[in-house]
Design an enzyme around this catalytic site. Sequence first.
Site, PDB file in Angstrom:
ATOM      1  N   LYS A   1      -0.010  -7.800  12.664  1.00 25.87           N
ATOM      2  CA  LYS A   1      -1.022  -6.881  12.115  1.00 25.87           C
ATOM      3  C   LYS A   1      -2.345  -7.199  12.803  1.00 25.87           C
ATOM      4  CE  LYS A   1      -3.113  -5.009   7.960  1.00 25.87           C
ATOM      5  NZ  LYS A   1      -3.148  -4.900   6.513  1.00 25.87           N
TER       6      LYS A   1
ATOM      7  N   THR B   1       0.822  -1.209   0.000  1.00 25.07           N
ATOM      8  CA  THR B   1       0.000   0.000   0.000  1.00 25.07           C
ATOM      9  C   THR B   1       0.856   1.259   0.000  1.00 25.07           C
ATOM     10  OG1 THR B   1      -1.826  -1.116   1.072  1.00 25.07           O
ATOM     11  CG2 THR B   1      -1.728   1.243   1.379  1.00 25.07           C
TER      12      THR B   1
ATOM     13  N   TYR C   1      -7.725   0.022  -3.833  1.00 25.97           N
ATOM     14  CA  TYR C   1      -6.676   0.611  -4.683  1.00 25.97           C
ATOM     15  C   TYR C   1      -5.771  -0.498  -5.202  1.00 25.97           C
ATOM     16  CZ  TYR C   1      -4.599  -0.240  -0.195  1.00 25.97           C
ATOM     17  OH  TYR C   1      -4.215  -0.869   0.956  1.00 25.97           O
TER      18      TYR C   1
ATOM     19  N   GLU D   1      -2.013 -30.828  27.595  1.00 28.21           N
ATOM     20  CA  GLU D   1      -2.374 -32.249  27.768  1.00 28.21           C
ATOM     21  C   GLU D   1      -1.153 -33.164  27.612  1.00 28.21           C
ATOM     22  OE1 GLU D   1      -5.823 -33.069  27.846  1.00 28.21           O
ATOM     23  OE2 GLU D   1      -6.366 -30.947  27.700  1.00 28.21           O
TER      24      GLU D   1
ATOM     25  N   THR E   1       1.553  -4.408   4.237  1.00 28.71           N
ATOM     26  CA  THR E   1       1.393  -4.729   5.666  1.00 28.71           C
ATOM     27  C   THR E   1       0.792  -6.115   5.895  1.00 28.71           C
ATOM     28  OG1 THR E   1      -0.767  -3.670   5.743  1.00 28.71           O
ATOM     29  CG2 THR E   1       1.135  -2.301   6.311  1.00 28.71           C
ATOM     30  N   ASP E   2       0.102  -6.660   4.870  1.00 30.06           N
ATOM     31  CA  ASP E   2      -0.618  -7.918   5.096  1.00 30.06           C
ATOM     32  C   ASP E   2       0.297  -9.075   5.499  1.00 30.06           C
ATOM     33  OD1 ASP E   2      -3.038  -6.741   4.687  1.00 30.06           O
ATOM     34  OD2 ASP E   2      -3.345  -7.504   2.657  1.00 30.06           O
TER      35      ASP E   2
HETATM   36  C1  SIN Z   1      -1.113  -3.040   2.772  1.00 32.10           C
HETATM   37  O1  SIN Z   1       0.016  -2.840   2.378  1.00 32.10           O
HETATM   38  O2  SIN Z   1      -1.555  -2.419   3.771  1.00 32.10           O
HETATM   39  C2  SIN Z   1      -2.080  -3.998   2.145  1.00 32.10           C
HETATM   40  C3  SIN Z   1      -1.656  -4.526   0.840  1.00 32.10           C
HETATM   41  C4  SIN Z   1      -0.385  -5.317   0.929  1.00 32.10           C
HETATM   42  O3  SIN Z   1      -0.147  -5.966   1.956  1.00 32.10           O
HETATM   43  O4  SIN Z   1       0.365  -5.315  -0.059  1.00 32.10           O
END
Ligand code: SIN
Length: 330
Positions: free
Chosen positions: A167, A14, A28, A287, A94-95
């Site tokens: 995240k 992003t 986007y 367990e 971020t993913d």
């Molecule tokens: C992001 O960057 O926040 C989402 C899309 C990605 O991980 O490339």
Amino acid sequence: MTKKRIYILATGGTIAGRAASETATTGYQAGAIGIEELLQAVPELKEFAEVQGEQLAALDSKDMTADVWLHLANRCEELLANDEIDGIVITHGTDTMEETGYFLHLAVHSDKPIVLTGAMRPATAVSADGPMNLLQAVRVAVSDESRGKGVLIVMNGTIESAREAVKTHTTSLDTFQSPDMGALGTVQDGEPIFYRQPLRRHTKASAFSVQGIASLPRVAILYAHADDDGFLVDAAVQGGVKGIVYAGMGNGSIPVRVEKELAEAVRKGVIVVRSTRSAAGRVTKAETSYEEHGFIGSDTLNPQKARILLQLALLQTTDKEEIRKFYSIY
Ligand code: SIN
């Protein structure tokens, strides 16, 4: 004073996203803007470092692959071995940032700073967070205090260890948190301030290496839910997995029907790691039957990070006890 030389590897995300309007913050195209344009948007970078950029990939990070990880790890090793480079900043979606970060934390051997950053709003948005995050990441990368701390994630004014950062929110700018251990530090008016350092083994002290490795062992994550009868365990085994991370309930608890299937998978030579779908906490032995089957607890690693450690471990050994030890060291 001579400025430090920071190499920026761009992978998309992003932070390099382009939307149809300045108010659009979802829907986007990630990874649409090249590294040169990203650097031009933050002329202040030049005040703090000599920066050089390279476009290593242009991905929406949901499409991250082991091939890109291996390329990235080898490129980092190569760059950091060069006396003319003082640190690396990686721009990333971020993913899967926490996964790439933890992979590099274990696979790259250097004391020099490696900092990942990204953005939650595309570059075209009003109040895009990417430029400030990039500037802060470079400020962290030039800091002497960042040396030897492993791979860092710098987002929204916070410095976190790649082992801990997760995240936690779909859209908030403050999405990265370290639920178990807290952040390592903060960036205040551009100045990195550290409060703690990671003690688990990483980077220079890591025994894992991906040099000359063309692919990673296949490891599946299976997610627990009420009424889980474990039918996916057999599907994974049939699919040729070398390991399964089971994202169990609470303290890595496994429904009895699934436990039977996983025990059968272990008998077939598959390594089974118990992690949790809970947002925080350590997975303990729990367990006695889990121990008897040879299941391994993931410590505080969430399923996606437990998977990476297992992939790297499986490059070295299939010995369950050795792999169990890794989860208490890394
Ligand atoms: C992001 O960057 O926040 C989402 C899309 C990605 O991980 O490339």
